[in-house]
Write a protein that holds these residues in place. Sequence first.
Motif, PDB file in Angstrom:
ATOM      1  N   MET A   1      45.165  49.074  24.976  1.00 37.22           N
ATOM      2  CA  MET A   1      43.909  49.300  25.753  1.00 37.22           C
ATOM      3  C   MET A   1      43.343  50.604  25.972  1.00 37.22           C
ATOM      4  O   MET A   1      42.021  50.706  25.730  1.00 37.22           O
ATOM      5  CB  MET A   1      44.210  48.906  27.330  1.00 37.22           C
ATOM      6  CG  MET A   1      43.968  47.316  27.312  1.00 37.22           C
ATOM      7  SD  MET A   1      42.630  46.355  26.993  1.00 37.22           S
ATOM      8  CE  MET A   1      41.534  47.203  27.733  1.00 37.22           C
TER       9      MET A   1
ATOM     10  N   GLY B   1      44.087  45.252  30.398  1.00 36.50           N
ATOM     11  CA  GLY B   1      45.156  45.075  29.364  1.00 36.50           C
ATOM     12  C   GLY B   1      45.980  43.702  29.829  1.00 36.50           C
ATOM     13  O   GLY B   1      46.107  42.830  28.960  1.00 36.50           O
ATOM     14  N   GLU B   2      46.095  43.386  31.043  1.00 42.86           N
ATOM     15  CA  GLU B   2      46.847  42.032  31.421  1.00 42.86           C
ATOM     16  C   GLU B   2      46.174  40.740  31.182  1.00 42.86           C
ATOM     17  O   GLU B   2      46.411  39.911  30.673  1.00 42.86           O
ATOM     18  CB  GLU B   2      47.131  42.435  32.887  1.00 42.86           C
ATOM     19  CG  GLU B   2      48.283  43.385  33.376  1.00 42.86           C
ATOM     20  CD  GLU B   2      48.397  43.606  34.743  1.00 42.86           C
ATOM     21  OE1 GLU B   2      47.635  42.869  35.540  1.00 42.86           O
ATOM     22  OE2 GLU B   2      49.284  44.260  35.296  1.00 42.86           O
ATOM     23  N   ARG B   3      44.730  40.894  31.307  1.00 42.70           N
ATOM     24  CA  ARG B   3      43.718  39.781  31.267  1.00 42.70           C
ATOM     25  C   ARG B   3      43.679  39.445  29.623  1.00 42.70           C
ATOM     26  O   ARG B   3      43.686  38.367  29.462  1.00 42.70           O
ATOM     27  CB  ARG B   3      42.308  40.178  31.684  1.00 42.70           C
ATOM     28  CG  ARG B   3      42.225  39.773  33.030  1.00 42.70           C
ATOM     29  CD  ARG B   3      40.539  39.825  33.565  1.00 42.70           C
ATOM     30  NE  ARG B   3      39.819  39.200  32.978  1.00 42.70           N
ATOM     31  CZ  ARG B   3      38.578  39.111  33.262  1.00 42.70           C
ATOM     32  NH1 ARG B   3      38.035  39.923  34.094  1.00 42.70           N
ATOM     33  NH2 ARG B   3      37.701  38.307  32.471  1.00 42.70           N
TER      34      ARG B   3
ATOM     35  N   GLU C   1      36.975  44.639  35.569  1.00 42.35           N
ATOM     36  CA  GLU C   1      38.124  45.166  36.300  1.00 42.35           C
ATOM     37  C   GLU C   1      38.340  46.357  36.834  1.00 42.35           C
ATOM     38  O   GLU C   1      38.637  46.720  37.816  1.00 42.35           O
ATOM     39  CB  GLU C   1      39.515  44.831  35.291  1.00 42.35           C
ATOM     40  CG  GLU C   1      39.722  43.433  35.101  1.00 42.35           C
ATOM     41  CD  GLU C   1      40.087  42.663  36.030  1.00 42.35           C
ATOM     42  OE1 GLU C   1      40.694  43.207  37.253  1.00 42.35           O
ATOM     43  OE2 GLU C   1      39.819  41.272  35.953  1.00 42.35           O
TER      44      GLU C   1
ATOM     45  N   SER D   1      48.882  45.673  25.689  1.00 41.54           N
ATOM     46  CA  SER D   1      49.510  46.708  26.036  1.00 41.54           C
ATOM     47  C   SER D   1      48.743  47.942  26.667  1.00 41.54           C
ATOM     48  O   SER D   1      47.600  48.123  26.032  1.00 41.54           O
ATOM     49  CB  SER D   1      50.532  47.263  25.022  1.00 41.54           C
ATOM     50  OG  SER D   1      49.958  48.004  24.162  1.00 41.54           O
ATOM     51  N   PRO D   2      49.160  48.827  27.840  1.00 40.07           N
ATOM     52  CA  PRO D   2      48.465  49.887  28.289  1.00 40.07           C
ATOM     53  C   PRO D   2      47.805  50.640  27.219  1.00 40.07           C
ATOM     54  O   PRO D   2      46.830  51.562  27.104  1.00 40.07           O
ATOM     55  CB  PRO D   2      49.310  50.316  29.284  1.00 40.07           C
ATOM     56  CG  PRO D   2      50.137  49.622  29.597  1.00 40.07           C
ATOM     57  CD  PRO D   2      50.276  48.611  28.526  1.00 40.07           C
TER      58      PRO D   2
ATOM     59  N   THR E   1      36.203  43.192  24.956  1.00 43.14           N
ATOM     60  CA  THR E   1      36.963  44.222  25.880  1.00 43.14           C
ATOM     61  C   THR E   1      36.119  45.010  26.729  1.00 43.14           C
ATOM     62  O   THR E   1      36.697  45.338  27.860  1.00 43.14           O
ATOM     63  CB  THR E   1      37.591  45.011  24.571  1.00 43.14           C
ATOM     64  OG1 THR E   1      38.354  44.517  23.577  1.00 43.14           O
ATOM     65  CG2 THR E   1      38.651  46.244  25.341  1.00 43.14           C
TER      66      THR E   1
ATOM     67  N   SER F   1      39.803  48.941  35.467  1.00 47.72           N
ATOM     68  CA  SER F   1      41.059  49.341  35.298  1.00 47.72           C
ATOM     69  C   SER F   1      41.662  49.045  33.959  1.00 47.72           C
ATOM     70  O   SER F   1      41.507  48.043  33.503  1.00 47.72           O
ATOM     71  CB  SER F   1      42.085  48.727  36.504  1.00 47.72           C
ATOM     72  OG  SER F   1      43.455  48.844  36.397  1.00 47.72           O
TER      73      SER F   1
ATOM     74  N   THR G   1      44.804  48.978  33.222  1.00 49.93           N
ATOM     75  CA  THR G   1      45.823  48.295  33.066  1.00 49.93           C
ATOM     76  C   THR G   1      45.431  46.954  33.469  1.00 49.93           C
ATOM     77  O   THR G   1      45.937  45.731  32.817  1.00 49.93           O
ATOM     78  CB  THR G   1      46.869  48.724  34.585  1.00 49.93           C
ATOM     79  OG1 THR G   1      47.227  50.207  34.061  1.00 49.93           O
ATOM     80  CG2 THR G   1      47.969  47.963  34.562  1.00 49.93           C
ATOM     81  N   ARG G   2      44.505  46.362  34.549  1.00 51.35           N
ATOM     82  CA  ARG G   2      44.438  45.213  34.740  1.00 51.35           C
ATOM     83  C   ARG G   2      43.422  44.439  33.625  1.00 51.35           C
ATOM     84  O   ARG G   2      43.825  43.161  33.268  1.00 51.35           O
ATOM     85  CB  ARG G   2      43.411  45.117  35.925  1.00 51.35           C
ATOM     86  CG  ARG G   2      44.299  45.306  37.346  1.00 51.35           C
ATOM     87  CD  ARG G   2      43.591  44.849  38.486  1.00 51.35           C
ATOM     88  NE  ARG G   2      42.215  45.420  38.736  1.00 51.35           N
ATOM     89  CZ  ARG G   2      41.818  46.700  39.220  1.00 51.35           C
ATOM     90  NH1 ARG G   2      42.849  47.337  39.881  1.00 51.35           N
ATOM     91  NH2 ARG G   2      40.594  47.078  39.199  1.00 51.35           N
TER      92      ARG G   2
ATOM     93  N   ALA H   1      46.067  40.393  27.437  1.00 52.38           N
ATOM     94  CA  ALA H   1      47.386  40.381  26.805  1.00 52.38           C
ATOM     95  C   ALA H   1      47.447  41.706  25.922  1.00 52.38           C
ATOM     96  O   ALA H   1      48.164  41.524  24.783  1.00 52.38           O
ATOM     97  CB  ALA H   1      47.813  39.064  26.077  1.00 52.38           C
TER      98      ALA H   1
END
Length: 300
Positions: free
Chosen positions: A35, A25-27, A18, A31-32, A11, A20, A22-23, A29
């Motif tokens: 993260m 969390g996307e990598r 990143e 949620s905001p 993590t 970020s 948000t980004r 998988a």
Amino acid sequence: MARPDLNLLVTLHVLLEEGSVTRAGERLALSPSAMSRALARLRRATGDPLLVRAGRGLVPTPRALELRERVRGLVQEAEEVLRPAEKLDLATLERTFALRTSDGFVERFGPALVARVGREAPGARLRFLQKTRKDAGPLRDGGVDLETGVVEHALAPDVLSRPLFTDRFVGVVRSEHPLSTGKVTTARYTSSRHVHVSRRGLTEGLVDEALRPAGGEREIVTVVDGFSAALALAKASDLVATVPERHTENLRQGMCTFELPFRAPEVTVSLLWHVRLDADPAHRWLRDCVLDVCRFDGQR
């Protein structure tokens, strides 16, 4: 002291790459909110905010910059550890394998095995050890990679095996011995003096068990702990040695070999190894070499 959650390393690695939540969390998988909770745990674990607000974005703290390369290296190393082993390259393999074998195995199969290993993996080395007793200790502690022997009882769950070949017993005498000429009968066999092979010093074995139904009994005058010693005594005296045929082929050169006048006992010689090495590519290759050498020899 509580052990750290090593999952947080991944993590942290993604967050620092990143910059970020948000980004990241996307990598991963996530949620905001998940993260954000992970970042909070990282801040508590490191004692540093790691990422701080700067305008509309986040920037790493000096501590985060200090950790970034170290964390990347740790994650990459962990991924290497958990990745399947690369395909075995025999041309670059450098490894010494220890083989513990019974008396006569090296003389009989060693030359072909050494030649095979030398052709396929020039950097590999074979170390042959004499098997003086039956115990799985050397396989378990890593002192031995492979072992050959007759499996008499069920093996422990951590020791694996595969049959190499079946061997039968034959009689052997010096070329000038009375049994070197004429038909060898049970009476002639039992009237001779015998050398018996037993690592434990026993005075009877498989041959005596097979001879008993025929109404015979050997006169055993000496006991040795190996086939080579038995054949050396038989070659220099009128003693009869009864030994496995294939195992001792090279050791019997220059002597007279005869079939036993009763149903000859047979033994299956197996290859043994510890379960921890079962999936090792180099070890699997060596096991195949031993199996092929013994199989090819039996088809000659």
